[in-house]
Design an enzyme around this catalytic site. Structure first.
Site, PDB file in Angstrom:
ATOM      1  N   LYS A  63      49.436  18.177  52.587  1.00 42.27           N
ATOM      2  CA  LYS A  63      49.262  16.825  53.123  1.00 42.27           C
ATOM      3  C   LYS A  63      48.215  16.046  52.332  1.00 42.27           C
ATOM      4  O   LYS A  63      48.343  14.850  52.136  1.00 42.27           O
ATOM      5  CB  LYS A  63      48.853  16.889  54.602  1.00 42.27           C
ATOM      6  CG  LYS A  63      50.044  17.092  55.519  1.00 42.27           C
ATOM      7  CD  LYS A  63      49.689  16.779  56.964  1.00 42.27           C
ATOM      8  CE  LYS A  63      49.087  17.975  57.648  1.00 42.27           C
ATOM      9  NZ  LYS A  63      48.908  17.776  59.107  1.00 42.27           N
ATOM     10  N   ARG A 108      54.655  30.624  55.293  1.00 37.92           N
ATOM     11  CA  ARG A 108      54.918  29.193  55.170  1.00 37.92           C
ATOM     12  C   ARG A 108      56.047  28.962  54.160  1.00 37.92           C
ATOM     13  O   ARG A 108      56.333  29.805  53.304  1.00 37.92           O
ATOM     14  CB  ARG A 108      53.664  28.439  54.743  1.00 37.92           C
ATOM     15  CG  ARG A 108      53.018  28.971  53.465  1.00 37.92           C
ATOM     16  CD  ARG A 108      51.759  28.203  53.075  1.00 37.92           C
ATOM     17  NE  ARG A 108      52.090  26.941  52.446  1.00 37.92           N
ATOM     18  CZ  ARG A 108      51.775  25.756  52.975  1.00 37.92           C
ATOM     19  NH1 ARG A 108      51.127  25.686  54.118  1.00 37.92           N
ATOM     20  NH2 ARG A 108      52.094  24.644  52.351  1.00 37.92           N
ATOM     21  N   GLU A 159      48.421  18.438  63.183  1.00 34.87           N
ATOM     22  CA  GLU A 159      47.234  17.586  63.177  1.00 34.87           C
ATOM     23  C   GLU A 159      47.692  16.210  62.713  1.00 34.87           C
ATOM     24  O   GLU A 159      48.331  16.096  61.657  1.00 34.87           O
ATOM     25  CB  GLU A 159      46.178  18.146  62.211  1.00 34.87           C
ATOM     26  CG  GLU A 159      44.933  17.289  62.246  1.00 34.87           C
ATOM     27  CD  GLU A 159      43.820  17.735  61.306  1.00 34.87           C
ATOM     28  OE1 GLU A 159      43.923  18.812  60.689  1.00 34.87           O
ATOM     29  OE2 GLU A 159      42.839  16.965  61.207  1.00 34.87           O
TER      30      GLU A 159
HETATM   31  P1  ATP Z   1      46.367  20.825  57.253  1.00 37.79           P
HETATM   32  O1  ATP Z   1      46.037  21.645  58.464  1.00 37.79           O
HETATM   33  O2  ATP Z   1      45.804  21.317  55.987  1.00 37.79           O
HETATM   34  O3  ATP Z   1      46.247  19.366  57.446  1.00 37.79           O
HETATM   35  P2  ATP Z   1      49.017  21.772  57.747  1.00 37.79           P
HETATM   36  O4  ATP Z   1      50.171  21.680  56.815  1.00 37.79           O
HETATM   37  O5  ATP Z   1      48.578  23.069  58.263  1.00 37.79           O
HETATM   38  O6  ATP Z   1      47.903  21.027  56.977  1.00 37.79           O
HETATM   39  P3  ATP Z   1      49.380  20.953  60.471  1.00 37.79           P
HETATM   40  O7  ATP Z   1      49.592  19.590  60.989  1.00 37.79           O
HETATM   41  O8  ATP Z   1      48.194  21.691  60.946  1.00 37.79           O
HETATM   42  O9  ATP Z   1      49.325  20.802  58.913  1.00 37.79           O
HETATM   43  O10 ATP Z   1      50.691  21.815  60.680  1.00 37.79           O
HETATM   44  C1  ATP Z   1      51.357  21.899  61.902  1.00 37.79           C
HETATM   45  C2  ATP Z   1      52.117  23.181  61.975  1.00 37.79           C
HETATM   46  O11 ATP Z   1      53.054  23.276  60.921  1.00 37.79           O
HETATM   47  C3  ATP Z   1      51.194  24.374  61.859  1.00 37.79           C
HETATM   48  O12 ATP Z   1      51.534  25.290  62.872  1.00 37.79           O
HETATM   49  C4  ATP Z   1      51.463  24.921  60.501  1.00 37.79           C
HETATM   50  O13 ATP Z   1      51.324  26.313  60.493  1.00 37.79           O
HETATM   51  C5  ATP Z   1      52.924  24.493  60.245  1.00 37.79           C
HETATM   52  N1  ATP Z   1      53.155  24.317  58.819  1.00 37.79           N
HETATM   53  C6  ATP Z   1      52.483  23.522  57.972  1.00 37.79           C
HETATM   54  N2  ATP Z   1      52.938  23.654  56.706  1.00 37.79           N
HETATM   55  C7  ATP Z   1      53.937  24.552  56.754  1.00 37.79           C
HETATM   56  C8  ATP Z   1      54.821  25.132  55.771  1.00 37.79           C
HETATM   57  N3  ATP Z   1      54.760  24.787  54.484  1.00 37.79           N
HETATM   58  N4  ATP Z   1      55.734  26.041  56.191  1.00 37.79           N
HETATM   59  C9  ATP Z   1      55.817  26.369  57.484  1.00 37.79           C
HETATM   60  N5  ATP Z   1      55.022  25.876  58.457  1.00 37.79           N
HETATM   61  C10 ATP Z   1      54.087  24.982  58.103  1.00 37.79           C
END
Ligand code: ATP
Ligand code: MG
Length: 558
Positions: free
Chosen positions: A274, A264, A36
């Protein structure tokens, strides 16, 4: 372990192979990385990027980049641009497959209409608060909305008017019609569209209703022909809704995306939220998203971490089904290994103490040969003069027996140069040491008659006449977590005031024209990178990591 070995051992790959064996996804494997654009990518995202692009590569398939841009209030093109830069920097490429969920707004709208027509979705006039309070709890079922049994015609009419901008934000939502008593909260008539009169960074003011993430995400995957939708564990509970949605809209079970969840990445001493990282930037606790103390990929890059080190790290940690905490020293170990192999060695003095070599004539310059790397690489010449600087902590006036550096009446070797003996300590009227007078053993340099004389200590130095001034930035963790990787709720109060220490250092002249992004090992001090802001007139170096490898220590204990 090699990259291929890690992938073949991981459970996501095994699931893919099982699918292929069962005759599913005969058109080839297709994954995606779906960020995102509401912040910069961090080290946790690197794990997901390596996994998704790695699986595609391993299976001779494809991996898309898709921006999940369904929440215009939080998204921005700055983030879209930085995400692309970071993925390319890590060494991955989506070729011509860069997509946006917003590319599909028309299709998604049509899918919503289709659900309404199948009597599987309805417009609800309840307020957000009413919807929340009737959702029930984990132990109690929810209550059906009084608007749940509207006719298809009325729903179509209201949804069209929602789209046409007739209602204010929050006045109505579209909900899937599933089961208010489901044990899975995500199945209790989740909201799938909301009204938001907000300008979108790509679609402008074309839309005033936006799909919810849980609606847009699985459908975007299906539209792109993604075969394996790899995501983090918190989406496990959402999978039944995704399956319901795809089933309801008639997507074939043998070709539609299969979601597989993995744990994760959580790292000690590292924030991977984030929202919290944004707060650090917005409130100026750091200089920006690329502050070298940030766990963002742009911060790590500026700090001097290399793509190879981050990929190796992701490879080493592997992929698992259960959450666990990884020690940050493992990431530091990975970059140390890379830079040990690839960074040239130079000499800098961070905390200079002047040494006068009384038996070297003033004005005399001797150029000594120094190797750039212990096992490969060229040589350079470093100037040696009567006045030099050494590290203040390498001299001790009243030293213990075991102190094998410079102390009164004792000898030490200067790296790439001579053995020197300390004759006299010069102090100011307050008793502070201002310089130390020594003499060299003129035959002790490399190739000389006494070159092999056994001396316990070797210290580094620079010529006082030729050394360049440099700003050297030493970093520590922004915040320190407890042993479970947790930070206090009020994490701002736990910021480490020592996380950045700036030194006015002196460095050998060979680095004068060095380009930003170049890595060095400063002998005995660690690995450094030339900062982006560094110029010939103002050299700036960031310390990537020190030389001491605490990961090896942890491993050897285990
Ligand atoms: P949010 O959705 O709360 O803004 P997010 O960390 O999920 O935060 P995204 O941009 O949706 O952010 O993440 C993109 C991809 O990265 C998603 O598929 C998510 O599952 C993966 N991702 C995010 N954080 C981690 C992590 N700490 N370890 C592994 N994969 C991650
Ligand atoms: Mg997310």
């Amino acid at each position: 372990m090699s990259e291929n070995e890690t992938i073949s051992n991981n459970f996501v790959q095994q699931a893919i192979e099982e699918d292929l064996k069962n005759g599913k996804y005969t058109e080839g494997i297709h994954t995606r990385f779906p960020p995102e654009p509401n912040g910069y990518l961090h080290i946790g995202h690197a794990k997901s990027i390596c996994l998704n692009f790695g699986l595609a590569e391993y299976n001779h398939g494809l991996c898309n980049l898709r921006f999940d841009d369904t929440n215009p209030t939080k998204e921005d093109v700055e983030y879209v641009d930085s995400i692309q830069e970071d993925i390319h920097w890590l060494g991955f490429d989506w070729q011509d497959r860069k997509f946006y969920a917003s590319d599909y707004f028309d299709q998604l709208y049509n899918y919503a209409v289709e659900l309404i027509k199948k009597n599987l979705a309805y417009v609800d006039d309840s307020s957000a608060e009413e919807i929340r309070s009737t959702r029930g709890t984990l132990t109690e079922p929810g209550k059906e909305s009084p608007f749940r049994n509207r006719s298809v015609e009325e729903n179509i009419d209201l949804f069209t008017r929602m789209k046409n901008g007739e209602f204010e934000d929050g006045a109505r939502v579209l909900r899937a019609k599933i089961d208010m008593s489901s044990p899975n909260m995500n199945m209790r008539d989740p909201v799938i569209y909301r009204i938001a009169h907000t300008t979108h960074h790509r679609t402008g003011d074309q839309w005033c209703i936006y799909p919810m993430y849980d609606f847009a995400h699985p459908l975007s995957d299906a539209i792109e022909g993604i075969t394996h939708s790899v995501c983090t564990l918190e989406f496990e509970d959402h999978r039944p809704f995704y399956d319901w949605l795809l089933e309801s809209l008639g997507f074939n079970v043998n070709t539609r995306p299969r979601q597989i969840e993995f744990a994760r990445l959580d790292l000690t001493n590292t924030l991977t939220s984030k929202r919290k990282l944004l707060q650090l930037v917005k409130d100026h606790h750091v200089s920006g998203w690329d502050d070298p103390r940030m766990p963002t990929l742009s911060g790590l890059r500026r700090r001097g971490f290399t793509p190879a080190a981050i990929r190796n790290f992701c490879n080493e940690i592997g992929v698992a089904k259960a959450n666990s905490l990884v020690d940050i020293s493992m990431l530091e170990h990975a970059v140390r290994e890379d830079l040990n192999e690839n960074a040239d060695r130079v000499i800098a003095v961070l905390d200079p103490l002047k040494i006068v070599l009384t038996n070297v004539p003033a004005g005399k310059v001797e150029y000594l040969i120094a190797e750039n790397h212990p096992t490969h690489g060229g040589k350079r010449y470093i100037p040696f003069t009567r006045e030099i600087f050494i590290e203040r902590e390498d001299f001790m006036e009243c030293a213990p027996k075991k102190f094998f550096r410079l102390k009164p009446d004792c000898e030490v070797r200067l790296k790439h140069a001579y053995i020197i003996k300390c004759d006299e300590v010069i102090k100011d009227s307050d008793g502070n040491i201002i310089e130390v007078h020594c003499t060299i053993d003129p035959t002790s340099k490399s190739g000389g008659a006494t070159a092999n004389r056994k001396i316990k200590g070797t210290i580094h130095w620079v010529s006082a006449d030729f050394a360049l001034k440099a700003e050297v930035r030493l970093y520590d963790y922004l915040l320190k977590s407890d042993e479970n990787g947790n930070f206090p709720d009020d994490f701002i109060s736990a910021l480490n005031p020592q996380s950045l220490i700036v030194k006015n250092a002196l460095i050998e002249p060979s680095v004068k024209f060095t380009a930003p992004g170049t890595h060095y090992q400063f002998l005995r001090l660690g690995y450094f990178v030339v900062d982006y802001d560094s110029t010939i007139d103002h050299l700036i170096f960031n310390r990537v990591v020190g030389l001491k490898d605490s990961w090896s220590k942890i491993q050897n204990k285990g």
